[in-house]
Design a protein around this motif. Structure first.
Motif: not given
Length: 86
Positions: A4-6, A11-14, A57-62
């Protein structure tokens, strides 16, 4: 979920990219191989593999503006780009 951290770092970078196209894939792949993201190429590939198998979901934190479908497609393309690099 160590992957998740990776994924969140990627996601932060995009988050400000309007579209997740080949240019963005290349930029992030260059960043991974150039040490701009935590972990090496192998760790990132493992994290991407785990993320893409994750049913949630993969976008639940970013919480980027990109859809889950677009993020998964992007991560798949990124994984392919990283796999083909020497």
């Amino acid at each position: 979920m160590s992957w998740k951290g990776h994924v969140n770092g990627i996601l932060y970078g995009i988050q400000f990219d309007q579209t997740l196209n080949d240019t963005v894939v290349t930029r992030v792949a260059d960043g991974v191989t150039g040490g701009l993201y935590p972990g090496d190429r192998t760790e990132t590939l493992d994290a991407l593999d785990q993320a893409l198998r994750h049913p949630g979901p993969l976008n639940d934190e970013a919480e980027t503006h990109h859809s889950e479908e677009n993020i998964r497609a992007f991560l798949t393309h990124l994984s392919t780009a990283l796999t083909t690099r020497a």
